[in-house]
Enzyme design. Structure first.
Site, PDB file in Angstrom:
ATOM      1  N   HIS A 148       0.852  -1.195   0.000  1.00  0.00           N
ATOM      2  CA  HIS A 148       0.000   0.000   0.000  1.00  0.00           C
ATOM      3  C   HIS A 148       0.888   1.247   0.000  1.00  0.00           C
ATOM      4  O   HIS A 148       2.010   1.230   0.514  1.00  0.00           O
ATOM      5  CB  HIS A 148      -0.938   0.003   1.215  1.00  0.00           C
ATOM      6  CG  HIS A 148      -2.001   1.052   1.107  1.00  0.00           C
ATOM      7  ND1 HIS A 148      -1.792   2.356   1.475  1.00  0.00           N
ATOM      8  CD2 HIS A 148      -3.262   1.001   0.625  1.00  0.00           C
ATOM      9  CE1 HIS A 148      -2.884   3.055   1.236  1.00  0.00           C
ATOM     10  NE2 HIS A 148      -3.793   2.263   0.719  1.00  0.00           N
ATOM     11  N   GLU A 162      -3.322   3.437  -7.292  1.00  0.00           N
ATOM     12  CA  GLU A 162      -3.785   4.481  -6.366  1.00  0.00           C
ATOM     13  C   GLU A 162      -2.824   5.669  -6.423  1.00  0.00           C
ATOM     14  O   GLU A 162      -1.755   5.626  -5.800  1.00  0.00           O
ATOM     15  CB  GLU A 162      -3.798   3.957  -4.927  1.00  0.00           C
ATOM     16  CG  GLU A 162      -4.807   2.879  -4.653  1.00  0.00           C
ATOM     17  CD  GLU A 162      -5.161   2.819  -3.172  1.00  0.00           C
ATOM     18  OE1 GLU A 162      -6.340   2.652  -2.873  1.00  0.00           O
ATOM     19  OE2 GLU A 162      -4.269   2.965  -2.313  1.00  0.00           O
TER      20      GLU A 162
END
Ligand code: G3P
Length: 214
Positions: A85, A133
């Site tokens: 992430h 992202e």
């Protein structure tokens, strides 16, 4: 569409959100899942909601103090895990090792990446899915699927170039059903989101809105 709700370390009630995920999941064709902190995995999984880890380390059982072992994440009831992430960046070799660790523990994998070039590199490692992202849109409420559609389409193309069967998700600023529909129209198979649900006054209503058009 797959809707994966990352709770990060937001001060929300992970069990209440998991119950909402489980409840709304029964009333939609979409697939809903929730990724709580490691310490909350077991309690969240007990709600019946599809439960994901936020991270696993590229390790096996042994002398690894402070690390997160994929087998323990699976034992706690998770069926998948995020890797790399934007808020938990890893080196390429460690992303590869974490995917292998997750495979060993039968955890599904979503590897996050900032941009299409990184998506290509991540997809070449053959996780189950990758998620693009853009960090600058995370937590802004400005949806990547509408604010930067090119990055999403380019990520889908980058993944397809290196692997046939790696799904692509997108995330950052996703909070409405329209955002999810836009993500699907750009070629993704789902979305990764956090604040739109974890910071919502009514997480059930937020989840219902996300899946309403699906
Ligand atoms: O993992 C999901 C995430 O980074 C996006 O966060 O708050 O923009 O939905 P948010």
């Amino acid at each position: 569409m797959f809707v994966l709700v990352n709770l990060k370390t937001y001060p929300c009630d992970p069990v209440a959100i998991a119950e909402a995920v489980s409840d709304v999941n029964e009333r939609t064709d979409a697939r809903l899942a929730v990724a709580p902190q490691a310490a909350h995995l077991e309690r969240v999984a007990e709600t019946g909601a599809e439960t994901w880890g936020q991270h696993v380390d590229p390790i096996e059982h042994g002398s690894n103090t402070g690390h997160t072992l994929a087998e323990s994440v699976a034992d706690a009831g998770a069926v998948g895990t995020l890797i790399n992430h934007s808020e938990r960046r890893e080196k390429l070799a460690d992303i590869d090792g974490a995917i292998r660790a997750a495979d060993r523990a039968d955890l599904e994998t979503v590897v996050c990446a900032n941009n299409p070039a990184q998506i290509g590199a991540a997809a070449a490692l053959e996780p189950d899915a990758v998620a693009v992202e853009p960090p600058e849109l995370i937590g802004t409420g400005t949806p990547v699927s509408q604010a930067d559609p090119d990055i999403v389409e380019d990520a889908v193309a980058a993944a397809e170039t290196v692997a046939d069967d790696v799904s692509v998700l997108c995330g950052a600023g996703i909070s409405t059903g329209d955002d999810v529909v836009a993500a699907g129209e750009l070629g993704t198979e789902g979305v990764l989101l956090a604040s739109g649900v974890a910071k919502a006054d009514d997480p059930t209503a937020a989840l219902e809105d996300l899946v309403a058009p699906l």
